[in-house]
Design a protein around this motif. Structure first.
Motif, PDB file in Angstrom:
ATOM      1  N   ILE A 248       0.823  -1.205   0.000  1.00  0.00           N
ATOM      2  CA  ILE A 248       0.000   0.000   0.000  1.00  0.00           C
ATOM      3  C   ILE A 248       0.859   1.258   0.000  1.00  0.00           C
ATOM      4  O   ILE A 248       0.516   2.270  -0.639  1.00  0.00           O
ATOM      5  N   HIS A 249       1.990   1.220   0.678  1.00  0.00           N
ATOM      6  CA  HIS A 249       2.878   2.397   0.706  1.00  0.00           C
ATOM      7  C   HIS A 249       3.411   2.744  -0.685  1.00  0.00           C
ATOM      8  O   HIS A 249       3.857   3.884  -0.908  1.00  0.00           O
ATOM      9  N   THR A 250       3.371   1.804  -1.618  1.00  0.00           N
ATOM     10  CA  THR A 250       3.807   2.071  -2.989  1.00  0.00           C
ATOM     11  C   THR A 250       3.035   3.235  -3.604  1.00  0.00           C
ATOM     12  O   THR A 250       3.552   3.948  -4.480  1.00  0.00           O
ATOM     13  N   PHE A 251       1.806   3.443  -3.128  1.00  0.00           N
ATOM     14  CA  PHE A 251       0.926   4.431  -3.745  1.00  0.00           C
ATOM     15  C   PHE A 251       0.850   5.752  -2.973  1.00  0.00           C
ATOM     16  O   PHE A 251       0.048   6.617  -3.303  1.00  0.00           O
ATOM     17  N   ASP A 252       1.702   5.926  -1.965  1.00  0.00           N
ATOM     18  CA  ASP A 252       1.668   7.134  -1.145  1.00  0.00           C
ATOM     19  C   ASP A 252       1.835   8.405  -1.973  1.00  0.00           C
ATOM     20  O   ASP A 252       1.098   9.386  -1.792  1.00  0.00           O
ATOM     21  N   THR A 253       2.808   8.413  -2.881  1.00  0.00           N
ATOM     22  CA  THR A 253       3.079   9.614  -3.681  1.00  0.00           C
ATOM     23  C   THR A 253       1.893   9.961  -4.573  1.00  0.00           C
ATOM     24  O   THR A 253       1.532  11.134  -4.727  1.00  0.00           O
ATOM     25  N   ASP A 254       1.276   8.950  -5.157  1.00  0.00           N
ATOM     26  CA  ASP A 254       0.108   9.166  -6.002  1.00  0.00           C
ATOM     27  C   ASP A 254      -1.047   9.778  -5.212  1.00  0.00           C
ATOM     28  O   ASP A 254      -1.724  10.705  -5.671  1.00  0.00           O
ATOM     29  N   ILE A 255      -1.292   9.234  -4.021  1.00  0.00           N
ATOM     30  CA  ILE A 255      -2.396   9.718  -3.192  1.00  0.00           C
ATOM     31  C   ILE A 255      -2.170  11.174  -2.808  1.00  0.00           C
ATOM     32  O   ILE A 255      -3.080  12.004  -2.883  1.00  0.00           O
ATOM     33  N   VAL A 256      -0.941  11.498  -2.410  1.00  0.00           N
ATOM     34  CA  VAL A 256      -0.614  12.873  -2.034  1.00  0.00           C
ATOM     35  C   VAL A 256      -0.789  13.809  -3.227  1.00  0.00           C
ATOM     36  O   VAL A 256      -1.305  14.924  -3.082  1.00  0.00           O
ATOM     37  N   ALA A 257      -0.390  13.369  -4.423  1.00  0.00           N
ATOM     38  CA  ALA A 257      -0.517  14.201  -5.618  1.00  0.00           C
ATOM     39  C   ALA A 257      -1.975  14.503  -5.927  1.00  0.00           C
ATOM     40  O   ALA A 257      -2.332  15.629  -6.300  1.00  0.00           O
ATOM     41  N   ALA A 258      -2.845  13.491  -5.778  1.00  0.00           N
ATOM     42  CA  ALA A 258      -4.274  13.703  -6.023  1.00  0.00           C
ATOM     43  C   ALA A 258      -4.875  14.636  -4.976  1.00  0.00           C
ATOM     44  O   ALA A 258      -5.640  15.553  -5.294  1.00  0.00           O
ATOM     45  N   GLN A 259      -4.530  14.424  -3.723  1.00  0.00           N
ATOM     46  CA  GLN A 259      -5.056  15.266  -2.654  1.00  0.00           C
ATOM     47  C   GLN A 259      -4.607  16.717  -2.796  1.00  0.00           C
ATOM     48  O   GLN A 259      -5.343  17.646  -2.442  1.00  0.00           O
ATOM     49  N   ALA A 260      -3.409  16.917  -3.330  1.00  0.00           N
ATOM     50  CA  ALA A 260      -2.867  18.271  -3.474  1.00  0.00           C
ATOM     51  C   ALA A 260      -3.694  19.143  -4.410  1.00  0.00           C
ATOM     52  O   ALA A 260      -3.681  20.371  -4.298  1.00  0.00           O
ATOM     53  N   ILE A 261      -4.430  18.511  -5.349  1.00  0.00           N
ATOM     54  CA  ILE A 261      -5.294  19.289  -6.243  1.00  0.00           C
ATOM     55  C   ILE A 261      -6.771  19.058  -5.911  1.00  0.00           C
ATOM     56  O   ILE A 261      -7.649  19.319  -6.734  1.00  0.00           O
ATOM     57  N   GLY A 262      -7.027  18.544  -4.701  1.00  0.00           N
ATOM     58  CA  GLY A 262      -8.399  18.390  -4.223  1.00  0.00           C
ATOM     59  C   GLY A 262      -9.168  17.245  -4.834  1.00  0.00           C
ATOM     60  O   GLY A 262     -10.400  17.270  -4.883  1.00  0.00           O
TER      61      GLY A 262
END
Length: 440
Positions: A248-262
């Motif tokens: 699951i930690h593999t996707f941390d960067t992706d999740i943060v990127a999506a959250q950064a633009i709401g």
């Protein structure tokens, strides 16, 4: 609510169910593991994830979706069981491989038209009509519809998208990789595209890379970004808690990127093994335990929704989730909180592998910070990690199981009561087993 009770094998058209075993207090144990339950959301130094009203959903293969809703009687029963427990219908997604082979035909009166040499095969060519979308529109929960990108026929896709928007009253998103502006403009909606759906794990390609290529005109049409994920492996490697956490930690960067633009981030399609599952892995109790742990870990990591062929119970009626363990061992502990931010339930899980022979160890857990005189618990168990419903060895959850083929609940619901002393209580959990502790 705890558990993956409805693991679904589309090739065999069954929903594996559950049966009970009693805890044998004489089994070997190791030293107790202690977790302190936070008295309120935001305390205790833990990270907390807000919960979507329906964080766990089901993904249907495109070409067989009509059959699931019209020919497989267990489908409606399983979905209804889920709704009765959580108050909301689980979200569904219609797509996968045959979505990219499906052409829309406005003139056909059939749900879907195709031919295959063997009933277990997926068609290489198929068409679907307006009735397909009308059927999807009868579902009470949210719906994501995947449309054909592989044929590169945007006019046909727009025609299908318009029918989806008009017929599917609970349409959450249209699954897309590109053409966002043209499709969104054609249906007259922003916040309508499920973008991404990559199979390759980050950082090869993902939301962060896609977002970097999108301009301000494209982004308003995207509702959320999606990822496909099939960890695979043996039963033992699949269900190991630390392996799940690392995956699951593999996707941390992706999740943060999506959250950064709401925007939200979802597992648009996931399960144990791709290609309909592995016969020696996917139908087993161990794979069911993986689904439970994996879904919770994904939700904790701010994955808004996870679309499986299954369901879970720890999250029902909860507003927040936290993880009490480090994610680096075989022992897991999750806590959920109600709408007031108060502790609701705790899930304890031992991912030590037990294949059915030899000594089955137990692990003692101590929970502190409890405020009541007693707490109740329900146990998720089976004879071994390799137990299978279709081989006469169904698991049980709190003494109950779900009928193979019917999804009907049988057995008497059984709670285990534990006394609390000085704000703490101890619980024993066997290898390859989980315990759901009710705090309210």
């Amino acid at each position: 609510m705890i558990v993956v009770l409805l693991a679904f094998d589309r090739r065999k058209n069954y929903f594996p169910g559950l049966t009970a075993l009693c805890l044998n207090a004489s089994l070997p144990t190791t030293g107790a593991i202690t977790f302190t339950i936070p008295n309120k959301v935001g305390t205790g130094g833990y990270a907390y994830a807000p919960l979507d009203p329906s964080p766990i959903g089901i993904s249907f293969e495109f070409f067989v979706f009509p059959s699931y809703l019209t020919n497989v009687t267990a489908t409606q029963q399983c979905l209804s069981n889920w709704k009765s427990l959580t108050v909301v219908w689980p979200p569904i997604r219609i797509g996968e491989t045959t979505q990219d082979r499906a052409q829309y035909d406005s003139k056909t009166s059939a749900y879907v038209v195709y031919s295959v040499a063997d009933a277990k095969d997926a068609p290489s060519v198929l068409t679907f009509g307006p009735k397909f979308m009308t059927l999807a529109g009868t579902y009470g929960g949210s719906v994501v519809v995947g449309l054909n990108r592989g044929k590169n026929n945007i006019d046909n896709m727009i025609a299908a998208a318009k029918v989806a928007v008009s017929e599917v009253k609970n349409l959450l998103a249209i699954e897309q990789n590109d053409w966002n502006i043209r499709v969104g403009s054609a249906v007259g909606k922003t916040n309508i595209i499920q973008a991404g759906n990559w199979n390759d794990a980050p950082p090869k390609w993902g939301a962060s890379q896609l977002i970097a290529t999108e301009n301000a005109t494209v982004k308003p049409y995207v509702r959320h970004y999606a990822r496909h994920n099939y960890p695979g492996g043996t039963i033992q490697s699949l269900m190991t808690h630390s392996t799940i956490s690392n995956n699951i930690h593999t996707f941390d960067t992706d999740i943060v990127a999506a959250q950064a633009i709401g925007k939200e981030y979802v597992f648009g399609e996931t399960n144990s093994v791709s290609g309909g599952g592995a016969a020696g892995v996917s139908p087993t109790f161990g794979a069911g335990l993986w689904t439970m742990d994996y879904a919770l870990r994904a939700t904790y990591s701010n994955m808004s929704r996870t679309y499986f062929h299954h369901g879970t119970h720890l999250l029902a009626g909860a507003s927040h989730l936290t993880v009490l363990d480090s994610g680096s061992t075989n022992y897991a502990a999750y806590a959920t909180f109600d709408s007031k931010g108060l502790p609701l339930r705790v899930l304890l899980y031992i991912s030590d592998y037990y294949a059915g022979s030899g000594t089955r160890t137990t692990q003692s857990f101590t929970l502190t910070g409890l405020t009541s005189a007693t707490v109740r618990a329900k146990r998720l168990t089976a004879a071994s990690a390799t137990s299978r419903v279709d081989q006469g060895s169904p698991p049980s959850f709190g003494g109950q199981q779900f009928g193979n083929g019917s999804c009907a609940i049988s057995g008497t619901e059984t709670f285990e009561t534990t006394f609390v002393s000085g704000g703490q209580a101890s619980f024993s959990v066997k290898a390859t087993e989980a315990l759901l502790v009710y705090l309210q």
